[in-house]
Scaffold this active site. Sequence first.
Site, PDB file in Angstrom:
ATOM      1  N   PRO A  65       0.833  -1.209   0.000  1.00  0.00           N
ATOM      2  CA  PRO A  65       0.000   0.000   0.000  1.00  0.00           C
ATOM      3  C   PRO A  65       0.869   1.260   0.000  1.00  0.00           C
ATOM      4  O   PRO A  65       2.107   1.165   0.052  1.00  0.00           O
ATOM      5  CB  PRO A  65      -0.764  -0.117   1.321  1.00  0.00           C
ATOM      6  N   GLY A 109       6.977   1.810   1.697  1.00  0.00           N
ATOM      7  CA  GLY A 109       8.417   1.840   1.419  1.00  0.00           C
ATOM      8  C   GLY A 109       8.787   1.293   0.052  1.00  0.00           C
ATOM      9  O   GLY A 109       9.930   0.894  -0.168  1.00  0.00           O
ATOM     10  N   ASP A 169       8.860   3.260 -11.334  1.00  0.00           N
ATOM     11  CA  ASP A 169       8.171   3.545 -10.072  1.00  0.00           C
ATOM     12  C   ASP A 169       6.710   3.863 -10.387  1.00  0.00           C
ATOM     13  O   ASP A 169       6.393   4.289 -11.502  1.00  0.00           O
ATOM     14  CB  ASP A 169       8.839   4.723  -9.347  1.00  0.00           C
ATOM     15  N   GLU A 170       5.813   3.668  -9.438  1.00  0.00           N
ATOM     16  CA  GLU A 170       4.365   3.892  -9.652  1.00  0.00           C
ATOM     17  C   GLU A 170       3.891   3.120 -10.891  1.00  0.00           C
ATOM     18  O   GLU A 170       3.170   3.658 -11.740  1.00  0.00           O
ATOM     19  CB  GLU A 170       4.064   5.395  -9.811  1.00  0.00           C
ATOM     20  N   HIS A 188      -9.293  -2.105   9.509  1.00  0.00           N
ATOM     21  CA  HIS A 188      -9.625  -0.679   9.540  1.00  0.00           C
ATOM     22  C   HIS A 188      -9.759  -0.031   8.163  1.00  0.00           C
ATOM     23  O   HIS A 188      -9.991   1.172   8.064  1.00  0.00           O
ATOM     24  CB  HIS A 188      -8.603   0.070  10.412  1.00  0.00           C
TER      25      HIS A 188
END
Length: 203
Positions: free
Chosen positions: A17, A21, A99-100, A197
């Site tokens: 998520p 990191g 990345d992403e 949660h």
Amino acid sequence: MLKSPYAGGHLEVIVGPMFSGKSEELIRRVNRSIIARQRAVVFKPAIDTRYDLTRVASHSGQSAEAVAVAHTDQARAYLSGEAGLFGPPAAWPEVVAFDEAQFFDDGLVPLALELADRGVRVILAGLDLDFRGEPFGMMPELLSRAESVEKLTAICVICGAPATRTQRLIGGAPAQYDDPVVLVGAQEAYEARCRVHHEVRRG
Ligand code: ADP
């Protein structure tokens, strides 16, 4: 034994998520490859203007040089020398990182496979789940095809347990299942949360 010139190519996928990191880990791996005198290129989607257009940055402040691309074709052109860089595939860098990865277009899977087949170490970091807790775009395919998968957790902001989900808040309340991914003018925030949660409002 004969060593293939394409030996060593493979896919490494880092998922988890937000705040787990992933960028930190990608930057760590890339910086180690640079210490080993390998050539490394990091791509990130041009829509992510989080910190700096020419670097990838983690929430805790580490960063590495990066090329922002609007489409995987631009990444391919960059690698192939159309942008004056590496020339033919034989001259591609040893390490290519994305990345992403969840925000790239469908061309990412074939490009990553082609790079790995040609001997490149491909590192992909991205969200495995969207804010609804469902598999994100082509990430499941990358996970299936990878030689190595690292699934990271963050810390749940409610209870401190390992967080595997990204909580989306709109105006301070959990987002609706059907809320569009881009909400113009809305006060949005994201938090790391555990399974218990993580909340998605329905109906
Ligand atoms: P990602 O790329 O997965 O979003 P980053 O590598 O950018 O993650 O950032 C990770 C850093 O975020 C951690 O080292 C820590 O300093 C910070 N952080 C902020 N909130 C949290 C949280 N709830 N759980 C874990 N780390 C957090």
